[in-house]
Design a protein around this motif. Structure first.
Motif, PDB file in Angstrom:
ATOM      1  N   UNK A 126       0.913  -1.118  -0.159  1.00 28.24           N
ATOM      2  CA  UNK A 126      -0.194   0.225  -0.021  1.00 28.24           C
ATOM      3  C   UNK A 126       1.104   1.497   0.166  1.00 28.24           C
ATOM      4  N   UNK A 127       1.953   1.205   0.478  1.00 23.67           N
ATOM      5  CA  UNK A 127       3.074   2.064   0.095  1.00 23.67           C
ATOM      6  C   UNK A 127       4.486   1.854  -0.053  1.00 23.67           C
ATOM      7  N   UNK A 128       5.207   2.663  -1.264  1.00 20.77           N
ATOM      8  CA  UNK A 128       6.698   2.604  -1.230  1.00 20.77           C
ATOM      9  C   UNK A 128       7.235   3.155  -0.988  1.00 20.77           C
ATOM     10  N   UNK A 129       8.692   3.246  -0.364  1.00 20.88           N
ATOM     11  CA  UNK A 129       9.849   4.379   0.046  1.00 20.88           C
ATOM     12  C   UNK A 129      11.200   4.197  -0.684  1.00 20.88           C
ATOM     13  N   UNK A 130      11.611   5.092  -1.217  1.00 17.49           N
ATOM     14  CA  UNK A 130      12.996   4.980  -1.969  1.00 17.49           C
ATOM     15  C   UNK A 130      13.684   5.634  -1.093  1.00 17.49           C
ATOM     16  N   UNK A 131      14.566   5.482  -0.285  1.00 13.36           N
ATOM     17  CA  UNK A 131      14.899   6.340   0.175  1.00 13.36           C
ATOM     18  C   UNK A 131      17.090   5.728   0.035  1.00 13.36           C
ATOM     19  N   UNK A 132      16.776   5.760  -1.224  1.00 10.46           N
ATOM     20  CA  UNK A 132      17.828   5.468  -1.713  1.00 10.46           C
ATOM     21  C   UNK A 132      19.544   6.335  -2.360  1.00 10.46           C
ATOM     22  N   UNK A 133      20.706   6.210  -2.164  1.00 10.46           N
ATOM     23  CA  UNK A 133      21.590   7.472  -2.471  1.00 10.46           C
ATOM     24  C   UNK A 133      21.286   6.913  -4.025  1.00 10.46           C
ATOM     25  N   UNK A 134      22.745   7.358  -4.910  1.00 13.82           N
ATOM     26  CA  UNK A 134      22.482   6.889  -6.217  1.00 13.82           C
ATOM     27  C   UNK A 134      23.657   5.609  -6.056  1.00 13.82           C
ATOM     28  N   UNK A 135      24.251   5.408  -5.326  1.00 16.31           N
ATOM     29  CA  UNK A 135      25.570   4.729  -5.209  1.00 16.31           C
ATOM     30  C   UNK A 135      23.902   3.462  -5.210  1.00 16.31           C
ATOM     31  N   UNK A 136      23.469   3.348  -4.301  1.00 12.37           N
ATOM     32  CA  UNK A 136      22.885   2.371  -4.031  1.00 12.37           C
ATOM     33  C   UNK A 136      22.562   2.024  -2.645  1.00 12.37           C
ATOM     34  N   UNK A 137      22.495   2.322  -1.814  1.00 14.89           N
ATOM     35  CA  UNK A 137      23.185   2.663  -0.458  1.00 14.89           C
ATOM     36  C   UNK A 137      21.807   2.921  -0.180  1.00 14.89           C
ATOM     37  N   UNK A 138      21.312   2.139   1.009  1.00 17.33           N
ATOM     38  CA  UNK A 138      19.597   2.901   1.584  1.00 17.33           C
ATOM     39  C   UNK A 138      20.030   3.905   2.608  1.00 17.33           C
ATOM     40  N   UNK A 139      18.977   5.216   2.667  1.00 11.61           N
ATOM     41  CA  UNK A 139      19.558   6.487   3.452  1.00 11.61           C
ATOM     42  C   UNK A 139      18.067   6.356   4.092  1.00 11.61           C
ATOM     43  N   UNK A 140      18.997   5.656   5.192  1.00  5.70           N
ATOM     44  CA  UNK A 140      18.773   5.925   6.530  1.00  5.70           C
ATOM     45  C   UNK A 140      17.744   6.770   6.828  1.00  5.70           C
ATOM     46  N   UNK A 141      18.496   8.160   7.845  1.00  4.67           N
ATOM     47  CA  UNK A 141      17.839   9.373   8.138  1.00  4.67           C
ATOM     48  C   UNK A 141      17.364   9.926   7.362  1.00  4.67           C
ATOM     49  N   UNK A 142      16.788   9.554   5.778  1.00  6.95           N
ATOM     50  CA  UNK A 142      15.616   9.782   5.189  1.00  6.95           C
ATOM     51  C   UNK A 142      14.221   8.798   5.111  1.00  6.95           C
ATOM     52  N   UNK A 143      15.046   8.238   5.250  1.00  7.61           N
ATOM     53  CA  UNK A 143      13.927   6.817   5.671  1.00  7.61           C
ATOM     54  C   UNK A 143      12.964   6.683   6.486  1.00  7.61           C
ATOM     55  N   UNK A 144      14.260   7.040   8.120  1.00  6.37           N
ATOM     56  CA  UNK A 144      13.244   6.555   9.378  1.00  6.37           C
ATOM     57  C   UNK A 144      11.883   8.218   9.340  1.00  6.37           C
ATOM     58  N   UNK A 145      12.817   9.485   9.324  1.00 10.32           N
ATOM     59  CA  UNK A 145      12.266  10.729   8.882  1.00 10.32           C
ATOM     60  C   UNK A 145      10.529  10.439   8.367  1.00 10.32           C
ATOM     61  N   UNK A 146      10.731   9.804   7.113  1.00  7.50           N
ATOM     62  CA  UNK A 146       9.990   9.578   6.620  1.00  7.50           C
ATOM     63  C   UNK A 146       8.967   9.116   7.649  1.00  7.50           C
ATOM     64  N   UNK A 147       9.297   7.818   8.401  1.00  6.84           N
ATOM     65  CA  UNK A 147       8.382   6.793   8.885  1.00  6.84           C
ATOM     66  C   UNK A 147       8.014   7.673  10.471  1.00  6.84           C
TER      67      UNK A 147
END
Length: 227
Positions: A126-147
């Motif tokens: 029901x929801x998709x988040x894409x907090x990844x950098x151009x190098x393919x690493x997950x950007x946890x600061x962005x992901x957790x802020x979104x959550x």
């Protein structure tokens, strides 16, 4: 100023020699009924649970709340019956035929932007988040802020070791529950609670023991991660 993010707790069962599954990465079903009840209790206390794609592939399902008392407590707290179940998969390579997608639970996906369109046109998440950098690493600061902005205040992480290592390396884990089960799995390639590159001893995350409880042959350890 501290980042606004969910309070993050890790929960895992492991063998007495520190393995969360065997060398074949089989589903870890060595925990007792007491351990399963403990896990369900912690799930019921959470707004969302998070796990990696390998964990989902191994089990095929996630654990939903069935205990009536826990469901009633969530209702009294004005929470939905089930927390949101979030899969973290950079590749987004998940079979839509997994039983997980038939469970009556809210499902979200954290994946790389390249896989977003495939799942966005489907009904599984029901929801998709894409907090990844151009190098393919997950950007946890962005992901957790979104959550956090999506009203996820308490997040329970249920594996696997790579995901937990990534969160630890970024100093985002607050608490840790470990159930020590009475068996020895061995195997230099068998997964442990924290995978990844590892930490030098001088930089290793330190824990503060909050409680210890023994139920029959299992030991339940509760730690806070020191800052």
């Amino acid at each position: 100023m501290d980042q606004i993010r969910p309070h993050i707790t890790v929960i895992l069962a492991m063998s007495a020699d520190g393995k969360i599954t065997d060398v074949n990465r089989s589903p870890a079903r060595f925990g007792s009924a007491a351990d399963k009840a403990h896990l369900e209790t912690q799930i019921a206390r959470s707004d969302a649970v998070l796990f990696g794609a390998q964990t989902l592939r191994a089990y095929g399902t996630s654990l939903s709340i069935t205990n009536r008392a826990l469901l009633q407590q969530r209702s009294l707290n004005q929470q939905p019956p089930q927390p949101t179940h979030i899969v973290c998969s950079r590749s987004g390579q998940l079979s839509p035929d997994l039983p997980f997608f038939q469970q009556p639970i809210p499902r979200w996906l954290i994946t790389a932007p390249a896989r977003e369109q495939f799942w966005r046109d489907r009904l599984e998440f029901s929801r998709i988040l894409t907090p990844f950098t151009e190098s393919g690493a997950i950007e946890w600061c962005s992901a957790l802020t979104q959550l956090s902005h999506l009203r996820i205040q308490t997040l329970l992480v249920m594996g696997g070791g790579q995901l937990i290592a990534s969160l630890l390396a970024n100093h985002f884990i607050d608490e840790l529950w470990l159930t020590v089960c009475p068996l020895l799995l061995g195997g230099s390639d068998a997964p442990t609670p924290v995978e990844g590159a590892g930490f030098p001893a001088s930089l290793a995350p330190r824990l503060h023991l909050l409680s210890v409880e023994t139920i029959e042959q299992e030991v339940f350890l509760h730690y806070a991660v020191q800052r």
